[in-house]
Design an enzyme around this catalytic site. Structure first.
Site: not given
Ligand code: UDP
Length: 272
Positions: A36, A76, A117, A149
């Site tokens: 982020g 998220l 998410a 993942y």
């Protein structure tokens, strides 16, 4: 109402925070700024009802403390992006599994509604199209890091479902398909911003594989709209939903746009 958004400085998390504020809610954003960016908070910082905590969801005390002050959680926060996961596989796996466990446990202790998410990656290489929420997972060898993942997110989904059954945690899971829009960075391998950056820099666009692989792209504002509608709908609780756009585009088509002569086809596993 007050909400915690983990991954609050991320691409989708920042737009979601804006939508929550616009709907009259207060938001605490949590992000360790690993993928982020503070740049994504441009419309949030200083806004009344918004606060930002630069910290990690791996910090159990911090997460418990933040969850204690909210009416709901949008989770998220995750290590994502093919490039980052291949570069830092262990760190990514632990963040995606243990980080979610910490957030979900804190939410379950207070039974606050939680959005998880997830990702279309959980379906793996299932060739059946279109994928619906009941579609099987078709996953390759666990010796291939690229599946980690998918595995971690699938375990996250199972985990939140267990807390729903055992503790009555109200949750809804959203499986994001390729989501695009302003603020998305190509730094972690996402195709659209990677192509745009290359084109703007006058560099060749690199297509992995033969470019025949197809994706469906959805706009981030539509994805956020879907998250909001699901989260505030009691009928969605306890279920998982695919969130994505409509209409398949091959990666070659995407690259062809205006830059047909510039494409470089790189021989690499296109399913990465
Ligand atoms: N891709 C590509 N060139 C790039 C980045 C990605 O050809 O510079 C391909 C990638 O191999 C994949 C598709 O574009 O087939 C979408 O990649 P992305 O990582 O954005 O999303 P995902 O694979 O998770 O759907």
């Amino acid at each position: 109402m007050n909400f915690l958004v983990t991954g609050g400085a991320g691409f989708i998390g920042s737009y979601l925070s804006e939508a929550l504020l616009a709907a009259g809610h207060s938001v605490v954003g949590l992000d360790d700024l690993s993928t982020g960016s503070e740049k994504n908070l441009v419309n949030l910082k200083g806004k009344s009802g918004y606060s930002f905590v630069n910290g990690t969801m791996m910090d159990e005390d911090l997460v418990r403390d933040l969850v204690s002050g909210v009416d709901g959680v949008f989770h998220l926060g995750a290590a994502l992006g093919v490039k980052r996961i291949l570069e830092r596989p262990y760190e990514s796996l632990v963040t995606n599994m243990h980080g979610t466990e910490i957030v979900v446990k804190a939410a379950a202790a207070r039974k606050v509604r939680t959005f998880l998410a997830s990702t279309s990656e959980i379906y793996g290489k299932n060739p059946n199209q279109p994928l619906n929420e009941e579609s099987d997972r078709v996953i390759g060898s666990p010796l291939l890091v690229r599946w980690a993942y998918s595995e971690a997110k699938a375990i996250d989904e199972s985990l939140i479902q267990m807390f729903h059954q055992m503790n009555g945690l109200p949750f809804v899971t959203g499986r994001f398909f390729n989501t695009v829009g302003p603020r998305q960075t190509g730094a972690y391998g996402m195709v659209l911003p990677s192509f745009v950056s290359a084109a703007l820099a006058g560099k060749p666009i690199t297509v992995y594989g033969d470019g025949s692989q197809q994706r469906v792209f959805g706009h981030v504002l539509d994805a956020v709209d879907a998250v909001m509608k699901l989260f505030f709908n009691d009928k969605a609780i306890g279920h998982a939903f695919n969130i994505g756009g409509e209409g398949e585009v091959s990666i070659k088509q995407l690259a062809d746009g205006d830059c047909g002569d510039w494409i470089v086809i790189e021989d690499r596993d296109d399913s990465l």
